[in-house]
Design a protein around this motif. Structure first.
Motif, PDB file in Angstrom:
ATOM      1  N   PRO A 112     -41.523  24.747  -6.548  1.00 27.42           N
ATOM      2  CA  PRO A 112     -41.371  23.370  -6.033  1.00 27.42           C
ATOM      3  C   PRO A 112     -40.431  23.223  -4.843  1.00 27.42           C
ATOM      4  O   PRO A 112     -40.796  22.603  -3.840  1.00 27.42           O
ATOM      5  N   ALA A 113     -39.228  23.779  -4.933  1.00 33.62           N
ATOM      6  CA  ALA A 113     -38.268  23.605  -3.839  1.00 33.62           C
ATOM      7  C   ALA A 113     -38.761  24.265  -2.559  1.00 33.62           C
ATOM      8  O   ALA A 113     -38.600  23.720  -1.460  1.00 33.62           O
ATOM      9  N   ILE A 114     -39.374  25.442  -2.681  1.00 32.81           N
ATOM     10  CA  ILE A 114     -39.864  26.143  -1.491  1.00 32.81           C
ATOM     11  C   ILE A 114     -41.115  25.463  -0.956  1.00 32.81           C
ATOM     12  O   ILE A 114     -41.272  25.299   0.268  1.00 32.81           O
ATOM     13  N   ALA A 115     -42.008  25.047  -1.848  1.00 33.41           N
ATOM     14  CA  ALA A 115     -43.220  24.351  -1.407  1.00 33.41           C
ATOM     15  C   ALA A 115     -42.871  23.064  -0.670  1.00 33.41           C
ATOM     16  O   ALA A 115     -43.468  22.740   0.368  1.00 33.41           O
ATOM     17  N   GLN A 116     -41.890  22.324  -1.182  1.00 30.09           N
ATOM     18  CA  GLN A 116     -41.459  21.103  -0.501  1.00 30.09           C
ATOM     19  C   GLN A 116     -40.848  21.424   0.851  1.00 30.09           C
ATOM     20  O   GLN A 116     -41.108  20.748   1.858  1.00 30.09           O
ATOM     21  N   GLY A 117     -40.043  22.484   0.898  1.00 31.46           N
ATOM     22  CA  GLY A 117     -39.456  22.888   2.167  1.00 31.46           C
ATOM     23  C   GLY A 117     -40.510  23.324   3.171  1.00 31.46           C
ATOM     24  O   GLY A 117     -40.417  23.014   4.364  1.00 31.46           O
ATOM     25  N   LEU A 118     -41.548  24.029   2.703  1.00 26.50           N
ATOM     26  CA  LEU A 118     -42.604  24.485   3.603  1.00 26.50           C
ATOM     27  C   LEU A 118     -43.386  23.322   4.196  1.00 26.50           C
ATOM     28  O   LEU A 118     -43.852  23.402   5.337  1.00 26.50           O
TER      29      LEU A 118
ATOM     30  N   MET B 173     -46.476  36.882  -5.089  1.00 27.99           N
ATOM     31  CA  MET B 173     -46.225  36.311  -3.774  1.00 27.99           C
ATOM     32  C   MET B 173     -46.576  34.834  -3.753  1.00 27.99           C
ATOM     33  O   MET B 173     -45.862  34.016  -3.200  1.00 27.99           O
ATOM     34  N   ASP B 174     -47.723  34.475  -4.379  1.00 30.43           N
ATOM     35  CA  ASP B 174     -48.134  33.077  -4.397  1.00 30.43           C
ATOM     36  C   ASP B 174     -47.110  32.212  -5.118  1.00 30.43           C
ATOM     37  O   ASP B 174     -46.924  31.046  -4.783  1.00 30.43           O
ATOM     38  N   HIS B 175     -46.450  32.803  -6.140  1.00 31.31           N
ATOM     39  CA  HIS B 175     -45.447  32.041  -6.889  1.00 31.31           C
ATOM     40  C   HIS B 175     -44.281  31.648  -5.987  1.00 31.31           C
ATOM     41  O   HIS B 175     -43.714  30.563  -6.117  1.00 31.31           O
ATOM     42  N   LEU B 176     -43.921  32.529  -5.053  1.00 34.25           N
ATOM     43  CA  LEU B 176     -42.859  32.204  -4.102  1.00 34.25           C
ATOM     44  C   LEU B 176     -43.230  30.975  -3.295  1.00 34.25           C
ATOM     45  O   LEU B 176     -42.412  30.075  -3.079  1.00 34.25           O
ATOM     46  N   LEU B 177     -44.482  30.911  -2.868  1.00 34.02           N
ATOM     47  CA  LEU B 177     -44.925  29.822  -1.999  1.00 34.02           C
ATOM     48  C   LEU B 177     -45.136  28.520  -2.746  1.00 34.02           C
ATOM     49  O   LEU B 177     -45.146  27.450  -2.134  1.00 34.02           O
ATOM     50  N   THR B 178     -45.348  28.591  -4.065  1.00 36.22           N
ATOM     51  CA  THR B 178     -45.632  27.381  -4.831  1.00 36.22           C
ATOM     52  C   THR B 178     -44.452  26.902  -5.663  1.00 36.22           C
ATOM     53  O   THR B 178     -44.564  25.884  -6.341  1.00 36.22           O
TER      54      THR B 178
END
Length: 318
Positions: free
Chosen positions: A8-14, A1-6
């Motif tokens: 790069p593209a998703i982390a930048q979007g978040l 789950m943490d990998h989803l949040l980290t």
């Protein structure tokens, strides 16, 4: 789950989603409402639902533009506003280890601040995203209310069925996970089939999320949970894990700490954990089977692996 949040593209979007959430939160003309919303949105949380919206859009070929970011922020505002209402109904004083909004500002103010967040999400969706996205979110708020009502109607009901419990958590929790994936797909202009597949994936994952959250309330330590354990039992909720366990527990108003502890001991000594985890593994298989073809290998790995990773994360919780 943490990998989803980290990723790069998703982390930048978040990070952009976070900025958008704060702009929407600070838009009231009344400082008290702005402060109340800020109290809630800065209280922690993984932002898992907006992450799913971003991941869905990316997986279906759409970069997180302003519409995607706003849609994801609206999903999180609805989630957070619904938590305000949940805490108010439960008269909870603590969530994620900090005081709840109702404990800080009182029930009446907390109620209208939660209402403000839901309304603000709907307004932002219709003015800054699209009518179809706004319709999905409005319908989801209806489901949230209906799911919560069903649970309330079954409090202290020893005859509650597993089917009734699943119907309730589909409305009060899984519907918003479904919506997160669906609005991401809508923003990506995905085909009707791909939209339906992502919606089913989100719903199945949402069921896993809530069922394991209910299980944690029965098995985790207060320190790891960030709030008192066994709270569902005190509130009279025959949750899905309790019903699946087959243990005959009697929930009554005004249960003492000793009665709650005795019920927890009996449930923990049963096959509840094993049976609940196995049920969730079946949901994970259904979720993965629902996914459309995803051409980006990294995003495919993330979405295919997320349900099982979440179950594994539960197994590691003390």
């Amino acid at each position: 789950m943490d990998h989803l949040l980290t990723t790069p593209a998703i982390a930048q979007g978040l990070r952009k989603v976070e900025t958008r959430i704060h702009k929407l939160s600070a838009s009231s003309m009344l400082p008290g409402i702005t402060q109340g919303v800020d109290h809630v949105v800065t209280a922690g949380g993984k932002r898992l639902r907006p992450a799913l919206a971003l991941a869905t859009a990316l997986a279906l070929g759409r970069a997180p533009d302003r519409r995607v970011i706003t849609a994801a922020a609206c999903v999180e505002l609805i989630h957070t506003g619904s938590l305000v209402h949940d805490d108010l109904m439960d008269q909870a004083t603590q969530r994620r280890g900090i005081r709840t909004l109702n404990a800080d500002v009182g029930d009446d103010k907390a109620l209208v601040i939660g209402d403000f967040m839901l309304a603000k999400a709907g307004l932002a969706a219709i003015t800054s995203v699209s009518k179809p996205v706004a319709e999905v979110l409005a319908a989801t708020v209806v489901e949230l209310a209906e799911g919560q009502y069903l649970e309330t109607a079954d409090l202290f009901n020893r005859e509650r069925t597993q089917e009734s419990a699943l119907r309730s958590i589909t409305g009060k929790t899984a519907a918003l996970f479904r919506a997160a994936c669906l609005v991401g797909a809508l923003c990506a202009n995905a085909s009707p089939e791909d939209r339906a597949r992502m919606a089913e994936y989100g719903e199945k994952f949402g069921l896993i999320f809530q069922i394991l959250d209910d299980l944690l309330d029965l098995t985790a330590s207060e320190e790891s949970l960030g709030k008192p354990v066994g709270n569902d039992l005190r509130q009279g909720v025959y949750s899905f894990p309790v019903l699946l366990s087959g243990v005959d527990v009697t929930l009554t108003r005004g249960m003492t700490a000793e009665q709650v502890a005795e019920a927890l001991d009996r449930l923990r000594a049963s096959t509840m954990v094993r049976d609940t985890v196995e049920y969730c593994r079946g949901l994970a298989a259904d979720a993965v089977a629902a996914l459309p073809v995803i051409h980006d290998a990294e995003l495919a790995d993330l979405l295919y692996g997320l349900p099982s990773a979440y179950i594994a994360r539960f197994a590691a919780t003390p």
